[in-house]
Enzyme design. Sequence first.
Site, PDB file in Angstrom:
ATOM      1  N   GLU A 193      -4.431   4.192   5.689  1.00 24.57           N
ATOM      2  CA  GLU A 193      -4.353   3.716   4.304  1.00 24.57           C
ATOM      3  C   GLU A 193      -4.995   4.774   3.410  1.00 24.57           C
ATOM      4  O   GLU A 193      -4.517   5.081   2.331  1.00 24.57           O
ATOM      5  CB  GLU A 193      -5.103   2.383   4.232  1.00 24.57           C
ATOM      6  CG  GLU A 193      -4.716   1.510   3.090  1.00 24.57           C
ATOM      7  CD  GLU A 193      -5.738   1.568   1.981  1.00 24.57           C
ATOM      8  OE1 GLU A 193      -5.989   2.668   1.460  1.00 24.57           O
ATOM      9  OE2 GLU A 193      -6.259   0.515   1.619  1.00 24.57           O
ATOM     10  N   ARG A 231       0.816  -1.226   0.000  1.00 24.35           N
ATOM     11  CA  ARG A 231       0.000   0.000   0.000  1.00 24.35           C
ATOM     12  C   ARG A 231       0.850   1.277   0.000  1.00 24.35           C
ATOM     13  O   ARG A 231       0.495   2.277   0.615  1.00 24.35           O
ATOM     14  CB  ARG A 231      -0.910   0.035   1.236  1.00 24.35           C
ATOM     15  CG  ARG A 231      -2.022  -0.976   1.221  1.00 24.35           C
ATOM     16  CD  ARG A 231      -2.996  -0.738   0.076  1.00 24.35           C
ATOM     17  NE  ARG A 231      -4.211  -1.498   0.251  1.00 24.35           N
ATOM     18  CZ  ARG A 231      -4.349  -2.771  -0.067  1.00 24.35           C
ATOM     19  NH1 ARG A 231      -3.348  -3.447  -0.599  1.00 24.35           N
ATOM     20  NH2 ARG A 231      -5.510  -3.384   0.124  1.00 24.35           N
ATOM     21  N   SER A 252     -10.574  -0.064   3.247  1.00 21.98           N
ATOM     22  CA  SER A 252      -9.814  -0.132   4.503  1.00 21.98           C
ATOM     23  C   SER A 252      -9.335   1.265   4.883  1.00 21.98           C
ATOM     24  O   SER A 252      -8.708   1.938   4.061  1.00 21.98           O
ATOM     25  CB  SER A 252      -8.586  -1.021   4.339  1.00 21.98           C
ATOM     26  OG  SER A 252      -8.959  -2.293   3.884  1.00 21.98           O
TER      27      SER A 252
HETATM   28  N1  EPU Z   1     -10.896 -10.026  10.682  1.00 26.05           N
HETATM   29  C1  EPU Z   1     -11.431  -9.955  11.941  1.00 26.05           C
HETATM   30  N2  EPU Z   1     -12.696  -9.447  12.073  1.00 26.05           N
HETATM   31  C2  EPU Z   1     -13.417  -9.042  11.008  1.00 26.05           C
HETATM   32  C3  EPU Z   1     -12.870  -9.106   9.711  1.00 26.05           C
HETATM   33  C4  EPU Z   1     -11.590  -9.610   9.564  1.00 26.05           C
HETATM   34  O1  EPU Z   1     -10.818 -10.335  12.924  1.00 26.05           O
HETATM   35  O2  EPU Z   1     -14.543  -8.598  11.223  1.00 26.05           O
HETATM   36  C5  EPU Z   1      -9.529 -10.589  10.530  1.00 26.05           C
HETATM   37  C6  EPU Z   1      -9.575 -12.078  10.239  1.00 26.05           C
HETATM   38  O3  EPU Z   1      -8.495 -12.668  10.914  1.00 26.05           O
HETATM   39  C7  EPU Z   1      -9.351 -12.137   8.742  1.00 26.05           C
HETATM   40  C8  EPU Z   1      -8.393 -10.989   8.550  1.00 26.05           C
HETATM   41  O4  EPU Z   1      -8.867  -9.970   9.445  1.00 26.05           O
HETATM   42  O5  EPU Z   1      -8.779 -13.351   8.344  1.00 26.05           O
HETATM   43  C9  EPU Z   1      -8.300 -10.450   7.148  1.00 26.05           C
HETATM   44  O6  EPU Z   1      -9.569  -9.947   6.754  1.00 26.05           O
HETATM   45  P1  EPU Z   1      -9.899  -9.679   5.210  1.00 26.05           P
HETATM   46  O7  EPU Z   1      -9.672 -10.903   4.416  1.00 26.05           O
HETATM   47  O8  EPU Z   1     -11.244  -9.041   5.147  1.00 26.05           O
HETATM   48  O9  EPU Z   1      -8.798  -8.648   4.732  1.00 26.05           O
HETATM   49  P2  EPU Z   1      -8.109  -7.380   5.405  1.00 26.05           P
HETATM   50  O10 EPU Z   1      -6.721  -7.732   5.760  1.00 26.05           O
HETATM   51  O11 EPU Z   1      -8.951  -6.766   6.462  1.00 26.05           O
HETATM   52  C10 EPU Z   1      -7.060  -6.568   3.168  1.00 26.05           C
HETATM   53  C11 EPU Z   1      -7.011  -5.311   2.373  1.00 26.05           C
HETATM   54  C12 EPU Z   1      -8.292  -5.131   1.588  1.00 26.05           C
HETATM   55  C13 EPU Z   1      -8.463  -6.335   0.670  1.00 26.05           C
HETATM   56  C14 EPU Z   1      -8.484  -7.611   1.502  1.00 26.05           C
HETATM   57  C15 EPU Z   1      -8.505  -8.851   0.640  1.00 26.05           C
HETATM   58  C16 EPU Z   1      -5.542  -3.820   3.605  1.00 26.05           C
HETATM   59  C17 EPU Z   1      -5.436  -2.600   4.451  1.00 26.05           C
HETATM   60  N3  EPU Z   1      -6.769  -4.161   3.243  1.00 26.05           N
HETATM   61  O12 EPU Z   1      -8.086  -6.392   4.129  1.00 26.05           O
HETATM   62  O13 EPU Z   1      -8.178  -3.972   0.793  1.00 26.05           O
HETATM   63  O14 EPU Z   1      -9.661  -6.233  -0.095  1.00 26.05           O
HETATM   64  O15 EPU Z   1      -7.287  -7.676   2.306  1.00 26.05           O
HETATM   65  O16 EPU Z   1      -7.255  -9.029   0.057  1.00 26.05           O
HETATM   66  O17 EPU Z   1      -4.529  -4.433   3.296  1.00 26.05           O
HETATM   67  C18 EPU Z   1      -8.589  -1.620   0.714  1.00 26.05           C
HETATM   68  O18 EPU Z   1      -7.384  -1.470   0.611  1.00 26.05           O
HETATM   69  O19 EPU Z   1      -9.370  -0.638   0.739  1.00 26.05           O
HETATM   70  C19 EPU Z   1      -9.131  -2.964   0.860  1.00 26.05           C
HETATM   71  C20 EPU Z   1     -10.421  -3.197   1.042  1.00 26.05           C
END
Ligand code: EPU
Length: 329
Positions: free
Chosen positions: A324, A155, A229
Site C-alpha cells: 500500500e 487504494r 497500513s
Molecule cells: N485484525 C486482526 N488483528 C489485528 C487487527 C485487525 O486480525 O491485530 C483484523 C480483524 O479481523 C479486524 C480487521 O483486521 O476486524 C480489520 O482491522 P481494522 O479495522 O484495523 O482495519 P484494516 O483493514 O486493518 C483498513 C485500512 C486502514 C483504515 C482502516 C479503517 C487498508 C490497507 N487499511 O485497515 O487504512 O484506517 O481499515 O477503515 O485498507 C491506511 O491506509 O494507512 C490505513 C490505516
Amino acid sequence: MTIIPNSFQVQAKATKWLTWKHPQQLPTLLKPYPWQTIKILGEGTNILLLKSLYHEPIIQSHYKALHYKITKDEVHLFVGAGYHWDDLVQFCARQHWWGIENLSAIPGSVGAAPIQNIGAYGSEIKEVLTKVLVYNLKKQTFQWLKNQDCQFQYRDSLFKQLNPNPFLIVAVCLQLSTRYRPNLSYKDLKHYAEQYLTPPYTPYQIAQAVRTIRAKKLPDPTQLGNAGSFFKNPLLTQQQFTQLKQRFPSIPYFKEQTKYKIPAAWLIEKAGLKGIRKNGVGTYPKQPLVIVNYHAHNGKAIYNFAMEIRKKVYEAFGVWLELEVRVWE
Ligand code: EPU
C-alpha cells in the site's frame, strides 16, 4: 540539500528540492527537468525512501487555496494540493458539511489524497471527489480530470498506475453535503456512536469518533515512524477464498462484488508475526498491518523486514500481499 520529510522517519536528502505556492509557478519551475525524472511528494506519509540521497528533482506543493460555494444542500470545494488533509476535514466538519468526516486524522496532504484514493471507516475520497486539476508534466499544460478519468479503485488510481506518472495534482474539487447523512457502515464506528453519542450526530462528532478509534489502534507517526497500513487488504477470487476458508473457517472477510476482501492484519497475526521486531523494525502490536520504525535509520531495513513478512504470509496462506505504501527506489 534538503532533508526529505517522511513519516517513517528515515534519513534521506534531496539535492534538487522544489516547492510551489501558486500554480502559475509550475511551468517555469519544472521546465529545466526531464518530466520522467520528477518525483512528486505530498507530506511523505505514505512513502518509503530506500536511498539516503536523491538527485532527481523532488517537488512539494505549498499551494493552500480553499474556495467553496454552497448551492441548495450541496457544497462545492476547490482545495489546493498543499492543504493539510486533516485541516480540511476539521474545517468541513465544523461547518456541518457531510462527506469526509470518516476520513478524519489521515496524515498527508490534499494533493496526495486522490493518488491512493484514501479510505477509512467505510468512506473513500472517490465518493466526494468531482474533478482534479492537474499539471501535465509531459505536455506542460494544465488540465482537468473528472472523477471517472481518475480510475479510482481500492487504494488505487490512474496516478498510481502510470509509471512514469505525468500528472501533478494541483487542486481537487469535492462535493459535500449540508444534508444529514452519517455513514456508520463500519462496525467499529457504529459501535462507538451507539455507545458514546446521541443522534442526530454532527459531522464533527463523527470526525472526533474516528480520531479516537484510530488513536487506539494506530501509532502516531510523530512519535513512532510508520506510514499506516503497509500492505493492502488482499482481494481474493471465490476459488482462492473457498480454499482458504476450508483451512481456516474463522477467517474474517468482506464480500466486494465478486471478490472477497480479507484483512491482511489477520493474516499477519495468524502467521505469528504480530508485534515482532527485528533490526529496529517491527509490526505494531495493536495493528500488525502497520510496520513501525523503532530505530532503523535507512529505508532498506524497513523494506527488507516488510518483504520477510510478505514471504511468511505467503508461505502460511498462499496469499501474496501487495504494498500500500509507495517505495522510492
Ligand atoms: N485484525 C486482526 N488483528 C489485528 C487487527 C485487525 O486480525 O491485530 C483484523 C480483524 O479481523 C479486524 C480487521 O483486521 O476486524 C480489520 O482491522 P481494522 O479495522 O484495523 O482495519 P484494516 O483493514 O486493518 C483498513 C485500512 C486502514 C483504515 C482502516 C479503517 C487498508 C490497507 N487499511 O485497515 O487504512 O484506517 O481499515 O477503515 O485498507 C491506511 O491506509 O494507512 C490505513 C490505516
